[in-house]
Design a protein around this motif. Structure first.
Motif, PDB file in Angstrom:
ATOM      1  N   ALA A  93       0.838  -1.206   0.000  1.00  0.00           N
ATOM      2  CA  ALA A  93       0.000   0.000   0.000  1.00  0.00           C
ATOM      3  C   ALA A  93       0.875   1.260   0.000  1.00  0.00           C
ATOM      4  O   ALA A  93       0.570   2.237  -0.686  1.00  0.00           O
ATOM      5  N   LYS A  94       1.964   1.223   0.765  1.00  0.00           N
ATOM      6  CA  LYS A  94       2.897   2.366   0.789  1.00  0.00           C
ATOM      7  C   LYS A  94       3.555   2.530  -0.575  1.00  0.00           C
ATOM      8  O   LYS A  94       3.656   3.659  -1.086  1.00  0.00           O
ATOM      9  N   THR A  95       3.974   1.424  -1.167  1.00  0.00           N
ATOM     10  CA  THR A  95       4.593   1.485  -2.494  1.00  0.00           C
ATOM     11  C   THR A  95       3.618   2.089  -3.500  1.00  0.00           C
ATOM     12  O   THR A  95       3.987   2.953  -4.303  1.00  0.00           O
ATOM     13  N   PHE A  96       2.349   1.629  -3.460  1.00  0.00           N
ATOM     14  CA  PHE A  96       1.359   2.142  -4.411  1.00  0.00           C
ATOM     15  C   PHE A  96       1.150   3.646  -4.228  1.00  0.00           C
ATOM     16  O   PHE A  96       1.153   4.409  -5.201  1.00  0.00           O
ATOM     17  N   SER A  97       0.972   4.070  -2.970  1.00  0.00           N
ATOM     18  CA  SER A  97       0.758   5.503  -2.703  1.00  0.00           C
ATOM     19  C   SER A  97       1.941   6.328  -3.172  1.00  0.00           C
ATOM     20  O   SER A  97       1.768   7.389  -3.781  1.00  0.00           O
ATOM     21  N   ASP A  98       3.145   5.833  -2.888  1.00  0.00           N
ATOM     22  CA  ASP A  98       4.348   6.545  -3.345  1.00  0.00           C
ATOM     23  C   ASP A  98       4.419   6.583  -4.868  1.00  0.00           C
ATOM     24  O   ASP A  98       4.756   7.616  -5.457  1.00  0.00           O
ATOM     25  N   MET A  99       4.099   5.452  -5.496  1.00  0.00           N
ATOM     26  CA  MET A  99       4.199   5.343  -6.960  1.00  0.00           C
ATOM     27  C   MET A  99       3.306   6.375  -7.661  1.00  0.00           C
ATOM     28  O   MET A  99       3.756   7.065  -8.579  1.00  0.00           O
ATOM     29  N   VAL A 100       2.061   6.495  -7.217  1.00  0.00           N
ATOM     30  CA  VAL A 100       1.150   7.425  -7.901  1.00  0.00           C
ATOM     31  C   VAL A 100       1.492   8.889  -7.606  1.00  0.00           C
ATOM     32  O   VAL A 100       1.015   9.779  -8.295  1.00  0.00           O
ATOM     33  N   MET A 101       2.326   9.105  -6.564  1.00  0.00           N
ATOM     34  CA  MET A 101       2.790  10.458  -6.264  1.00  0.00           C
ATOM     35  C   MET A 101       4.113  10.761  -6.961  1.00  0.00           C
ATOM     36  O   MET A 101       4.680  11.833  -6.791  1.00  0.00           O
ATOM     37  N   GLY A 102       4.612   9.784  -7.726  1.00  0.00           N
ATOM     38  CA  GLY A 102       5.830   9.994  -8.492  1.00  0.00           C
ATOM     39  C   GLY A 102       7.110   9.634  -7.773  1.00  0.00           C
ATOM     40  O   GLY A 102       8.195   9.888  -8.289  1.00  0.00           O
ATOM     41  N   LYS A 103       7.015   9.050  -6.579  1.00  0.00           N
ATOM     42  CA  LYS A 103       8.217   8.635  -5.849  1.00  0.00           C
ATOM     43  C   LYS A 103       8.691   7.302  -6.407  1.00  0.00           C
ATOM     44  O   LYS A 103       7.876   6.448  -6.769  1.00  0.00           O
ATOM     45  N   SER A 104       9.990   7.124  -6.434  1.00  0.00           N
ATOM     46  CA  SER A 104      10.534   5.906  -7.042  1.00  0.00           C
ATOM     47  C   SER A 104      10.649   4.772  -6.027  1.00  0.00           C
ATOM     48  O   SER A 104      10.829   5.002  -4.827  1.00  0.00           O
ATOM     49  N   HIS A 105      10.494   3.564  -6.541  1.00  0.00           N
ATOM     50  CA  HIS A 105      10.652   2.330  -5.777  1.00  0.00           C
ATOM     51  C   HIS A 105      11.389   1.347  -6.674  1.00  0.00           C
ATOM     52  O   HIS A 105      11.442   1.513  -7.893  1.00  0.00           O
ATOM     53  N   SER A 106      11.911   0.302  -6.074  1.00  0.00           N
ATOM     54  CA  SER A 106      12.613  -0.712  -6.862  1.00  0.00           C
ATOM     55  C   SER A 106      11.621  -1.433  -7.778  1.00  0.00           C
ATOM     56  O   SER A 106      10.410  -1.472  -7.494  1.00  0.00           O
TER      57      SER A 106
END
Length: 151
Positions: A93-106
């Motif tokens: 859920a954190k990854t998804f929220s970050d992703m749609v805000m443009g934050k990068s994840h592995s």
């Protein structure tokens, strides 16, 4: 595959989840439940989660009404977290929220989101970000409210 073909494929996946949502039903037995509303557009999600004693999500379902993006995101979210641990689901859920805000994840984190990762393009439409994240926020709140009861 060209960019326009890729966008068309993504659109088809989103529309398929919206037209034929997975896990769109109330559960008869739940350990965690919550209703969230998006006041800006009227989307509503009622989320039911069944977590076993080992902390694994054994079943998840949702009901409610909303736009294509909110309904497809809820469908994708339930597919992705079913069978995961509470901690894994919260991380997703954190990854998804970050992703749609443009934050990068592995890429490994994004791969865990399964079909939901294609909603990353929603950040191009800021008014739709809340639609996409409603189900994921409901998941976070439902799982964290249970954790507070245990403490």
């Amino acid at each position: 595959m060209g960019l326009s073909q890729l966008n068309s494929l993504y659109r088809e996946v989103i529309l398929d989840h919206s037209d034929h949502p997975h896990n769109k039903h109330a559960l008869s037995a739940v350990t965690n439940t919550i209703t969230l509303k998006n006041p800006t557009c009227g989307d509503v999600i009622n989320l039911d989660v069944q977590v076993d004693d080992a902390g694994m999500i054994t079943d998840i379902g949702f009901t409610g009404e909303g736009c294509t993006i909110s309904q497809s995101s809820a469908s994708m979210m339930t597919d992705a977290v079913k069978g995961k641990s509470r901690e894994q689901a919260l991380a997703m859920a954190k990854t998804f929220s970050d992703m749609v805000m443009g934050k990068s994840h592995s890429q490994a984190d994004l791969d865990q989101l399964e079909d939901a990762a294609i909603l990353s393009s929603i950040m191009q439409f800021p008014a739709r970000i809340k639609c996409a994240t409603l189900a994921w926020w409901a998941l976070q709140r439902a799982l964290l409210s249970d954790a507070k009861k245990e403490e």
